[in-house]
Design a protein around this motif. Structure first.
Motif, PDB file in Angstrom:
ATOM      1  N   LEU A  32      -6.845   0.118 -11.509  1.00 58.60           N
ATOM      2  CA  LEU A  32      -7.160  -1.269 -12.016  1.00 58.60           C
ATOM      3  C   LEU A  32      -8.442  -1.752 -11.127  1.00 58.60           C
ATOM      4  CD1 LEU A  32      -3.559  -2.392 -12.048  1.00 58.60           C
ATOM      5  CD2 LEU A  32      -4.929  -2.222 -14.053  1.00 58.60           C
ATOM      6  N   ALA A  33      -8.400  -1.248  -9.906  1.00 60.13           N
ATOM      7  CA  ALA A  33      -9.628  -1.677  -9.180  1.00 60.13           C
ATOM      8  C   ALA A  33     -10.765  -1.038  -9.856  1.00 60.13           C
ATOM      9  CB  ALA A  33      -9.433  -1.282  -7.623  1.00 60.13           C
ATOM     10  N   ARG A  34     -10.837  -0.087 -10.241  1.00 57.26           N
ATOM     11  CA  ARG A  34     -12.048   0.683 -10.539  1.00 57.26           C
ATOM     12  C   ARG A  34     -12.588  -0.121 -12.039  1.00 57.26           C
ATOM     13  NH1 ARG A  34     -14.238   2.876 -14.525  1.00 57.26           N
ATOM     14  NH2 ARG A  34     -12.484   2.660 -15.822  1.00 57.26           N
ATOM     15  N   ALA A  35     -11.667  -0.439 -12.685  1.00 55.68           N
ATOM     16  CA  ALA A  35     -12.059  -1.295 -14.017  1.00 55.68           C
ATOM     17  C   ALA A  35     -12.391  -2.804 -13.453  1.00 55.68           C
ATOM     18  CB  ALA A  35     -10.763  -1.360 -14.716  1.00 55.68           C
ATOM     19  N   SER A  36     -12.025  -3.316 -12.622  1.00 59.16           N
ATOM     20  CA  SER A  36     -12.337  -4.543 -12.066  1.00 59.16           C
ATOM     21  C   SER A  36     -13.537  -4.556 -11.495  1.00 59.16           C
ATOM     22  CB  SER A  36     -11.274  -5.225 -11.157  1.00 59.16           C
ATOM     23  OG  SER A  36     -11.860  -6.412 -10.450  1.00 59.16           O
ATOM     24  N   THR A  60      -6.676   5.129  -0.185  1.00 61.22           N
ATOM     25  CA  THR A  60      -6.247   5.868   0.912  1.00 61.22           C
ATOM     26  C   THR A  60      -5.253   5.566   1.998  1.00 61.22           C
ATOM     27  OG1 THR A  60      -8.211   4.703   2.152  1.00 61.22           O
ATOM     28  CG2 THR A  60      -8.453   6.737   0.958  1.00 61.22           C
ATOM     29  N   GLY A  61      -4.635   4.350   1.867  1.00 59.44           N
ATOM     30  CA  GLY A  61      -3.673   4.023   2.689  1.00 59.44           C
ATOM     31  C   GLY A  61      -3.236   2.616   2.416  1.00 59.44           C
ATOM     32  N   GLY A  62      -2.477   1.917   3.272  1.00 56.31           N
ATOM     33  CA  GLY A  62      -1.935   0.627   3.035  1.00 56.31           C
ATOM     34  C   GLY A  62      -0.583   0.700   2.206  1.00 56.31           C
ATOM     35  N   GLY A  63      -0.361  -0.478   1.505  1.00 56.59           N
ATOM     36  CA  GLY A  63       0.893  -0.296   0.727  1.00 56.59           C
ATOM     37  C   GLY A  63       1.344  -1.812   0.505  1.00 56.59           C
ATOM     38  N   ASP A  64       2.477  -1.832  -0.239  1.00 58.01           N
ATOM     39  CA  ASP A  64       3.180  -3.374  -0.472  1.00 58.01           C
ATOM     40  C   ASP A  64       1.992  -4.024  -1.391  1.00 58.01           C
ATOM     41  OD1 ASP A  64       4.891  -5.385  -0.776  1.00 58.01           O
ATOM     42  OD2 ASP A  64       4.348  -6.333   1.326  1.00 58.01           O
ATOM     43  N   ARG A  65       1.396  -4.771  -0.578  1.00 61.65           N
ATOM     44  CA  ARG A  65       0.225  -5.599  -1.564  1.00 61.65           C
ATOM     45  C   ARG A  65      -1.259  -5.306  -1.024  1.00 61.65           C
ATOM     46  NH1 ARG A  65       3.139 -11.334  -2.433  1.00 61.65           N
ATOM     47  NH2 ARG A  65       5.257 -10.585  -2.888  1.00 61.65           N
ATOM     48  N   THR A  85     -11.198  -2.960   0.272  1.00 61.27           N
ATOM     49  CA  THR A  85      -9.810  -3.414   0.280  1.00 61.27           C
ATOM     50  C   THR A  85      -9.392  -4.050  -0.937  1.00 61.27           C
ATOM     51  OG1 THR A  85     -10.012  -4.014   2.761  1.00 61.27           O
ATOM     52  CG2 THR A  85      -8.169  -4.962   1.645  1.00 61.27           C
ATOM     53  N   VAL A  86      -8.160  -3.517  -1.511  1.00 65.31           N
ATOM     54  CA  VAL A  86      -7.676  -3.887  -2.578  1.00 65.31           C
ATOM     55  C   VAL A  86      -6.332  -4.654  -2.396  1.00 65.31           C
ATOM     56  CG1 VAL A  86      -6.777  -3.521  -5.108  1.00 65.31           C
ATOM     57  CG2 VAL A  86      -8.505  -1.949  -3.920  1.00 65.31           C
ATOM     58  N   ILE A  87      -6.457  -5.982  -2.932  1.00 65.66           N
ATOM     59  CA  ILE A  87      -5.225  -6.747  -2.773  1.00 65.66           C
ATOM     60  C   ILE A  87      -4.245  -6.995  -4.263  1.00 65.66           C
ATOM     61  CG2 ILE A  87      -4.139  -9.066  -2.087  1.00 65.66           C
ATOM     62  CD1 ILE A  87      -6.334  -8.898   0.126  1.00 65.66           C
ATOM     63  N   VAL A  88      -3.138  -6.942  -4.153  1.00 68.86           N
ATOM     64  CA  VAL A  88      -2.309  -6.859  -5.605  1.00 68.86           C
ATOM     65  C   VAL A  88      -1.058  -7.949  -5.107  1.00 68.86           C
ATOM     66  CG1 VAL A  88      -0.962  -5.854  -7.393  1.00 68.86           C
ATOM     67  CG2 VAL A  88      -2.919  -4.600  -6.167  1.00 68.86           C
ATOM     68  N   ASP A  89      -0.937  -8.906  -6.092  1.00 69.35           N
ATOM     69  CA  ASP A  89       0.087  -9.992  -5.707  1.00 69.35           C
ATOM     70  C   ASP A  89       0.952  -9.894  -6.982  1.00 69.35           C
ATOM     71  OD1 ASP A  89      -1.036 -11.344  -7.712  1.00 69.35           O
ATOM     72  OD2 ASP A  89      -1.420 -13.023  -6.720  1.00 69.35           O
ATOM     73  N   LEU A  93      -5.324  -8.893  -9.151  1.00 68.03           N
ATOM     74  CA  LEU A  93      -5.754  -7.735  -8.241  1.00 68.03           C
ATOM     75  C   LEU A  93      -7.198  -8.497  -7.668  1.00 68.03           C
ATOM     76  CD1 LEU A  93      -5.929  -4.082  -8.650  1.00 68.03           C
ATOM     77  CD2 LEU A  93      -8.132  -5.266  -8.713  1.00 68.03           C
ATOM     78  N   GLN A  94      -7.402  -8.051  -6.456  1.00 67.16           N
ATOM     79  CA  GLN A  94      -8.724  -8.430  -6.093  1.00 67.16           C
ATOM     80  C   GLN A  94      -9.293  -7.449  -5.075  1.00 67.16           C
ATOM     81  OE1 GLN A  94      -7.773 -12.347  -3.928  1.00 67.16           O
ATOM     82  NE2 GLN A  94      -9.376 -13.255  -5.553  1.00 67.16           N
ATOM     83  N   TRP A  95     -10.693  -7.200  -5.206  1.00 69.08           N
ATOM     84  CA  TRP A  95     -11.000  -6.117  -4.223  1.00 69.08           C
ATOM     85  C   TRP A  95     -12.127  -6.781  -3.431  1.00 69.08           C
ATOM     86  CZ3 TRP A  95     -16.265  -5.024  -4.956  1.00 69.08           C
ATOM     87  CH2 TRP A  95     -16.915  -5.438  -6.129  1.00 69.08           C
TER      88      TRP A  95
END
Length: 118
Positions: A32-36, A60-65, A85-89, A93-95
């Motif tokens: 989704l981030a690639r497409a955005s 490569t890391g993180g989780g949840d949102r 950094t990718v944020i999903v709510d 989706l925002q990067w």
């Protein structure tokens, strides 16, 4: 009483599945981030027609949102690895990339320097 327990467990399972669907896994977040990102490069006048292509975004890391990721961006025959950094709510989706992360595009588009004339 047994019927109510089964009904309650079934309802909890449905809610859990619905919530899990709201937050995609790392592979889906990367896609989704690639497409955005690719859409951004195609529609932003600064990058339109530059030929920049987002090949892959690997979480490569993180989780949840919030996820740390590495975007493989191809430009002028060279692949650049850009931390994002990718944020999903659940719906959006925002990067985000560091300022200047894509400076290699404007540097390559700059007119060639001419030696001073004597």
């Amino acid at each position: 009483m047994h019927g109510k327990t089964i009904l309650l467990r079934t309802a909890m399972l449905i809610v859990a599945c619905a919530l899990a669907a709201c937050f995609p896994g790392p592979e889906k977040v990367g896609e989704l981030a690639r497409a955005s990102m690719q859409q951004y490069f195609r529609s932003n006048p600064e990058f339109q027609g530059s030929g920049i292509e987002v090949m892959r975004v690997r979480v490569t890391g993180g989780g949840d949102r919030q996820f740390a990721a590495l975007a493989s961006v191809s430009y002028a025959g060279t692949t650049h690895e850009i931390p994002v950094t990718v944020i999903v709510d659940g719906i959006n989706l925002q990067w985000f990339a560091e300022p200047g992360a894509f400076a290699f595009v404007s540097q390559t588009n700059a007119p060639p320097a001419h030696p001073p004339q004597k």
